[in-house]
Design a protein around this motif. Structure first.
Motif, PDB file in Angstrom:
ATOM      1  N   UNK A 112     -47.629 -30.835  15.167  1.00 34.30           N
ATOM      2  CA  UNK A 112     -48.228 -32.224  15.457  1.00 34.30           C
ATOM      3  C   UNK A 112     -49.750 -31.449  16.163  1.00 34.30           C
ATOM      4  N   UNK A 113     -51.420 -31.607  15.656  1.00 34.01           N
ATOM      5  CA  UNK A 113     -52.262 -31.191  15.583  1.00 34.01           C
ATOM      6  C   UNK A 113     -52.899 -30.494  14.201  1.00 34.01           C
ATOM      7  N   UNK A 114     -52.083 -30.649  13.672  1.00 39.30           N
ATOM      8  CA  UNK A 114     -52.538 -30.079  12.080  1.00 39.30           C
ATOM      9  C   UNK A 114     -53.043 -30.998  11.093  1.00 39.30           C
ATOM     10  N   UNK A 115     -53.809 -30.185  10.252  1.00 40.06           N
ATOM     11  CA  UNK A 115     -54.600 -31.139   9.682  1.00 40.06           C
ATOM     12  C   UNK A 115     -53.954 -31.081   7.820  1.00 40.06           C
ATOM     13  N   UNK A 116     -53.967 -32.530   7.507  1.00 36.83           N
ATOM     14  CA  UNK A 116     -53.757 -32.754   5.863  1.00 36.83           C
ATOM     15  C   UNK A 116     -55.208 -32.871   5.629  1.00 36.83           C
ATOM     16  N   UNK A 117     -55.725 -32.340   4.656  1.00 32.81           N
ATOM     17  CA  UNK A 117     -57.421 -32.360   4.709  1.00 32.81           C
ATOM     18  C   UNK A 117     -57.420 -32.478   2.697  1.00 32.81           C
ATOM     19  N   UNK A 118     -58.152 -33.949   2.271  1.00 34.15           N
ATOM     20  CA  UNK A 118     -57.435 -34.505   0.907  1.00 34.15           C
ATOM     21  C   UNK A 118     -59.654 -33.991   0.148  1.00 34.15           C
ATOM     22  N   UNK A 119     -59.578 -33.946  -0.838  1.00 34.42           N
ATOM     23  CA  UNK A 119     -61.195 -33.767  -1.194  1.00 34.42           C
ATOM     24  C   UNK A 119     -60.972 -34.417  -2.873  1.00 34.42           C
TER      25      UNK A 119
END
Length: 169
Positions: A94-101
């Protein structure tokens, strides 16, 4: 390898664990990292986002604070996007991020001419490829336990899309 070296040099306080499904790409990542002397990059792992059990090769006890996925989901079958969210949802706390570019289609917005041509060229190379609809990507994210995305406009009609993992999901 170029991406990971850039990030490792720009963010020396962070530790990175790159991955790729192709063995030749893993060798390239390792070569770039070694040549740059990037000490904050762990050895790359072979991960195919579309695998049903993902990431099976992550060392025990290694929990990422974030996952960064650059230019992948449009140059892969839809199963890779599904697997990315399924795997990230299972792996990230929880609180972590999945970042897409990368480039995306956006609901109720016409596709930019450059992205339309790029999408057409991708689909000609492989009909399973192509720019993904941000609404469909968001639906995958929500189903995997992530909240609504923060969308950041980038150069060349690309986007950075940040999904935060929700508590209790």
């Amino acid at each position: 390898g170029e991406h990971i070296v850039h990030f490792a040099q720009a963010l020396p306080a962070l530790t990175f664990r790159p991955s790729d499904p192709a063995r030749e790409a893993l060798a390239s990542i390792a070569a770039w990292t070694a040549q740059a002397g990037a000490t904050n990059v762990l050895p790359p792992l072979r991960i195919d986002a579309a695998d049903p059990v993902w990431p099976a090769t992550l060392p025990p006890g290694e929990t990422p604070a974030a996952i960064l996925c650059i230019n992948m989901i449009h140059i892969a079958p839809w199963a890779a996007a599904e697997g990315l969210f399924r795997g990230a949802g299972a792996l990230l706390p929880a609180g972590a991020q999945l970042i897409l570019y990368g480039p995306f289609r956006r609901p109720s917005r016409p596709l930019e001419p450059g992205n339309a041509a790029f999408d057409e060229s991708l689909r000609e190379r492989d009909p399973a490829w192509g720019l993904r609809d941000l609404g469909e990507i968001t639906a995958l994210a929500v189903a995997a336990g992530f909240g609504a995305p923060e969308v950041i406009e980038m150069p060349a009609n690309n986007l950075t899309v940040v999904f935060g993992k929700q508590a209790g999901r």
